[in-house]
Scaffold this motif. Structure first.
Motif, PDB file in Angstrom:
ATOM      1  N   ASN A 120      10.607 -14.339 -43.262  1.00  0.00           N
ATOM      2  CA  ASN A 120      10.382 -13.300 -42.263  1.00  0.00           C
ATOM      3  C   ASN A 120       9.059 -12.619 -42.578  1.00  0.00           C
ATOM      4  O   ASN A 120       8.468 -12.831 -43.639  1.00  0.00           O
ATOM      5  N   LEU A 121       8.583 -11.801 -41.662  1.00  0.00           N
ATOM      6  CA  LEU A 121       7.261 -11.174 -41.801  1.00  0.00           C
ATOM      7  C   LEU A 121       7.335  -9.722 -42.252  1.00  0.00           C
ATOM      8  O   LEU A 121       6.303  -9.080 -42.390  1.00  0.00           O
ATOM      9  N   ALA A 122       8.520  -9.205 -42.494  1.00  0.00           N
ATOM     10  CA  ALA A 122       8.672  -7.806 -42.896  1.00  0.00           C
ATOM     11  C   ALA A 122       7.930  -7.542 -44.205  1.00  0.00           C
ATOM     12  O   ALA A 122       8.122  -8.243 -45.189  1.00  0.00           O
ATOM     13  N   GLY A 123       7.063  -6.535 -44.183  1.00  0.00           N
ATOM     14  CA  GLY A 123       6.329  -6.159 -45.383  1.00  0.00           C
ATOM     15  C   GLY A 123       5.078  -6.977 -45.659  1.00  0.00           C
ATOM     16  O   GLY A 123       4.345  -6.674 -46.611  1.00  0.00           O
ATOM     17  N   ARG A 124       4.804  -7.994 -44.862  1.00  0.00           N
ATOM     18  CA  ARG A 124       3.623  -8.826 -45.093  1.00  0.00           C
ATOM     19  C   ARG A 124       2.400  -8.235 -44.402  1.00  0.00           C
ATOM     20  O   ARG A 124       2.498  -7.552 -43.374  1.00  0.00           O
ATOM     21  N   HIS A 125       1.230  -8.516 -44.976  1.00  0.00           N
ATOM     22  CA  HIS A 125      -0.043  -8.119 -44.371  1.00  0.00           C
ATOM     23  C   HIS A 125      -0.760  -9.382 -43.932  1.00  0.00           C
ATOM     24  O   HIS A 125      -1.042 -10.270 -44.749  1.00  0.00           O
ATOM     25  N   LEU A 126      -1.041  -9.490 -42.652  1.00  0.00           N
ATOM     26  CA  LEU A 126      -1.616 -10.705 -42.085  1.00  0.00           C
ATOM     27  C   LEU A 126      -3.067 -10.501 -41.691  1.00  0.00           C
ATOM     28  O   LEU A 126      -3.449  -9.439 -41.196  1.00  0.00           O
ATOM     29  N   LYS A 127      -3.866 -11.533 -41.929  1.00  0.00           N
ATOM     30  CA  LYS A 127      -5.242 -11.577 -41.439  1.00  0.00           C
ATOM     31  C   LYS A 127      -5.255 -12.404 -40.161  1.00  0.00           C
ATOM     32  O   LYS A 127      -4.948 -13.592 -40.185  1.00  0.00           O
ATOM     33  N   LEU A 128      -5.589 -11.762 -39.051  1.00  0.00           N
ATOM     34  CA  LEU A 128      -5.549 -12.401 -37.750  1.00  0.00           C
ATOM     35  C   LEU A 128      -6.957 -12.711 -37.275  1.00  0.00           C
ATOM     36  O   LEU A 128      -7.778 -11.812 -37.107  1.00  0.00           O
ATOM     37  N   GLY A 129      -7.247 -13.977 -37.065  1.00  0.00           N
ATOM     38  CA  GLY A 129      -8.545 -14.376 -36.549  1.00  0.00           C
ATOM     39  C   GLY A 129      -8.628 -14.143 -35.055  1.00  0.00           C
ATOM     40  O   GLY A 129      -7.697 -14.449 -34.313  1.00  0.00           O
ATOM     41  N   THR A 130      -9.724 -13.584 -34.595  1.00  0.00           N
ATOM     42  CA  THR A 130      -9.878 -13.304 -33.170  1.00  0.00           C
ATOM     43  C   THR A 130     -11.340 -13.195 -32.806  1.00  0.00           C
ATOM     44  O   THR A 130     -12.224 -13.248 -33.682  1.00  0.00           O
ATOM     45  N   MET A 131     -11.621 -13.035 -31.514  1.00  0.00           N
ATOM     46  CA  MET A 131     -12.984 -12.865 -31.012  1.00  0.00           C
ATOM     47  C   MET A 131     -12.945 -11.969 -29.780  1.00  0.00           C
ATOM     48  O   MET A 131     -11.877 -11.752 -29.195  1.00  0.00           O
ATOM     49  N   ASP A 132     -14.106 -11.468 -29.401  1.00  0.00           N
ATOM     50  CA  ASP A 132     -14.220 -10.671 -28.186  1.00  0.00           C
ATOM     51  C   ASP A 132     -14.147 -11.616 -26.987  1.00  0.00           C
ATOM     52  O   ASP A 132     -15.110 -12.295 -26.659  1.00  0.00           O
ATOM     53  N   GLU A 133     -12.992 -11.669 -26.342  1.00  0.00           N
ATOM     54  CA  GLU A 133     -12.755 -12.573 -25.219  1.00  0.00           C
ATOM     55  C   GLU A 133     -11.989 -11.793 -24.151  1.00  0.00           C
ATOM     56  O   GLU A 133     -10.768 -11.751 -24.125  1.00  0.00           O
ATOM     57  N   ARG A 134     -12.729 -11.148 -23.289  1.00  0.00           N
ATOM     58  CA  ARG A 134     -12.145 -10.235 -22.306  1.00  0.00           C
ATOM     59  C   ARG A 134     -11.464 -10.998 -21.169  1.00  0.00           C
ATOM     60  O   ARG A 134     -11.953 -12.049 -20.772  1.00  0.00           O
ATOM     61  N   PRO A 135     -10.333 -10.474 -20.648  1.00  0.00           N
ATOM     62  CA  PRO A 135      -9.688  -9.190 -20.964  1.00  0.00           C
ATOM     63  C   PRO A 135      -8.621  -9.298 -22.056  1.00  0.00           C
ATOM     64  O   PRO A 135      -7.875  -8.354 -22.275  1.00  0.00           O
ATOM     65  N   PHE A 136      -8.535 -10.450 -22.729  1.00  0.00           N
ATOM     66  CA  PHE A 136      -7.458 -10.656 -23.691  1.00  0.00           C
ATOM     67  C   PHE A 136      -7.694  -9.917 -24.998  1.00  0.00           C
ATOM     68  O   PHE A 136      -6.779  -9.334 -25.562  1.00  0.00           O
ATOM     69  N   MET A 137      -8.922  -9.961 -25.496  1.00  0.00           N
ATOM     70  CA  MET A 137      -9.297  -9.195 -26.686  1.00  0.00           C
ATOM     71  C   MET A 137     -10.638  -8.532 -26.406  1.00  0.00           C
ATOM     72  O   MET A 137     -11.624  -9.210 -26.106  1.00  0.00           O
ATOM     73  N   ILE A 138     -10.659  -7.207 -26.498  1.00  0.00           N
ATOM     74  CA  ILE A 138     -11.871  -6.427 -26.203  1.00  0.00           C
ATOM     75  C   ILE A 138     -12.261  -5.654 -27.446  1.00  0.00           C
ATOM     76  O   ILE A 138     -11.450  -4.897 -27.994  1.00  0.00           O
ATOM     77  N   TYR A 139     -13.508  -5.850 -27.889  1.00  0.00           N
ATOM     78  CA  TYR A 139     -13.976  -5.204 -29.118  1.00  0.00           C
ATOM     79  C   TYR A 139     -15.018  -4.144 -28.776  1.00  0.00           C
ATOM     80  O   TYR A 139     -16.000  -4.404 -28.073  1.00  0.00           O
ATOM     81  N   LYS A 140     -14.796  -2.941 -29.268  1.00  0.00           N
ATOM     82  CA  LYS A 140     -15.777  -1.869 -29.087  1.00  0.00           C
ATOM     83  C   LYS A 140     -16.312  -1.460 -30.455  1.00  0.00           C
ATOM     84  O   LYS A 140     -15.581  -1.480 -31.453  1.00  0.00           O
ATOM     85  N   THR A 141     -17.578  -1.110 -30.495  1.00  0.00           N
ATOM     86  CA  THR A 141     -18.259  -0.885 -31.776  1.00  0.00           C
ATOM     87  C   THR A 141     -18.515   0.582 -32.092  1.00  0.00           C
ATOM     88  O   THR A 141     -18.939   0.908 -33.193  1.00  0.00           O
ATOM     89  N   GLU A 142     -18.243   1.465 -31.151  1.00  0.00           N
ATOM     90  CA  GLU A 142     -18.568   2.876 -31.377  1.00  0.00           C
ATOM     91  C   GLU A 142     -17.307   3.740 -31.293  1.00  0.00           C
ATOM     92  O   GLU A 142     -16.416   3.503 -30.475  1.00  0.00           O
ATOM     93  N   TRP A 159      -9.999  -2.616 -31.330  1.00  0.00           N
ATOM     94  CA  TRP A 159      -9.549  -3.723 -30.492  1.00  0.00           C
ATOM     95  C   TRP A 159      -8.548  -3.256 -29.445  1.00  0.00           C
ATOM     96  O   TRP A 159      -7.633  -2.499 -29.728  1.00  0.00           O
ATOM     97  N   THR A 160      -8.745  -3.713 -28.214  1.00  0.00           N
ATOM     98  CA  THR A 160      -7.796  -3.504 -27.125  1.00  0.00           C
ATOM     99  C   THR A 160      -7.655  -4.818 -26.370  1.00  0.00           C
ATOM    100  O   THR A 160      -8.314  -5.804 -26.695  1.00  0.00           O
ATOM    101  N   GLY A 161      -6.801  -4.831 -25.368  1.00  0.00           N
ATOM    102  CA  GLY A 161      -6.614  -6.043 -24.575  1.00  0.00           C
ATOM    103  C   GLY A 161      -5.172  -6.530 -24.607  1.00  0.00           C
ATOM    104  O   GLY A 161      -4.334  -6.031 -25.359  1.00  0.00           O
ATOM    105  N   MET A 162      -4.889  -7.531 -23.793  1.00  0.00           N
ATOM    106  CA  MET A 162      -3.521  -8.011 -23.639  1.00  0.00           C
ATOM    107  C   MET A 162      -2.972  -8.617 -24.924  1.00  0.00           C
ATOM    108  O   MET A 162      -1.833  -8.357 -25.314  1.00  0.00           O
ATOM    109  N   VAL A 163      -3.769  -9.448 -25.606  1.00  0.00           N
ATOM    110  CA  VAL A 163      -3.299 -10.055 -26.845  1.00  0.00           C
ATOM    111  C   VAL A 163      -3.087  -8.996 -27.913  1.00  0.00           C
ATOM    112  O   VAL A 163      -2.112  -9.045 -28.677  1.00  0.00           O
ATOM    113  N   ASN A 164      -3.973  -8.023 -27.973  1.00  0.00           N
ATOM    114  CA  ASN A 164      -3.797  -6.936 -28.942  1.00  0.00           C
ATOM    115  C   ASN A 164      -2.496  -6.182 -28.688  1.00  0.00           C
ATOM    116  O   ASN A 164      -1.789  -5.814 -29.640  1.00  0.00           O
TER     117      ASN A 164
END
Length: 205
Positions: free
Chosen positions: A63-85, A93-98
């Motif tokens: 199971n994933l309880a208590g685990r810390h995961l590194k999730l690979g992603t990219m800025d791919e709108r509207p699914f993953m939106i990355y803002k820098t400020e 990160w925002t978006g549907m996948v997020n």
């Protein structure tokens, strides 16, 4: 047929669904259990893993309880939106996948951080070097635990990676410009009279 009896309800969709639980053993799928709407999940035979044993491979959490995961992603709108400020870390990160990741993390009890690939690529296979780049390469190199993105599937990728159940499907569409905007039968214009005649003959003979 092979799917058994199927009955549909307007309110509930398919009535009394039943699904076989399959295990890929000796180059074929073998039924090891069943799930039904009434009885739930029932495992008849313990699953076998790729090494032929009944014991799950080491390093794989049940199971994933208590685990810390590194999730690979990219800025791919509207699914993953990355803002820098005005933000830092996962808050950027925002978006549907997020939104799906946030929901899963809350329900399954894991924490996570996003990581973008160094080469800013989704992932392609180099047949000369037999290596993957982008997100795919980082997943194979254990730099990330999972890819959280709207990633398309193809035959080559499926040979190396496991994909989740699709959360979005698209169908092919053909858009044809009509010659005239007037008339009640403009939708007949893309095909000639002969073609429509053949369609009529095939459907009504």
């Amino acid at each position: 047929g092979i799917s058994g009896e199927i009955s549909i309800s307007k309110q509930e969709g398919r009535k009394n669904p039943s699904y076989d639980i399959l295990n890929f053993i000796d180059d074929r799928f073998t039924a090891i259990g069943k799930w039904t709407n009434s009885s739930g999940l029932k495992i008849i035979t313990n699953p076998r893993f790729f090494n032929g044993t009944m014991v799950p491979p080491s390093g794989v959490a049940l199971n994933l309880a208590g685990r810390h995961l590194k999730l690979g992603t990219m800025d791919e709108r509207p699914f993953m939106i990355y803002k820098t400020e005005g933000c830092e870390g996962n808050e950027c990160w925002t978006g549907m996948v997020n939104d799906m990741v946030v929901l899963l993390a809350n329900n399954l009890g894991f924490t996570y951080e996003y990581k973008m690939p160094d080469d800013k690529k989704f992932g392609g296979f180099n047949s000369t070097t037999n290596e993957w780049n982008g997100l795919m390469g980082e997943l194979l190199a254990n730099k990330i635990d999972m890819i959280a993105l709207d990633l398309s599937t193809n035959t080559e990728r499926k040979l190396y990676f496991d994909f989740s159940f699709p959360f979005m499907t698209t169908g092919l569409r053909a858009v044809i410009k009509g010659e005239s905007e007037e008339g009640h039968f403009f939708f007949l214009e893309p095909f000639s009279d002969i073609v429509w005649g053949l369609i009529f003959v095939v459907n009504f003979t």
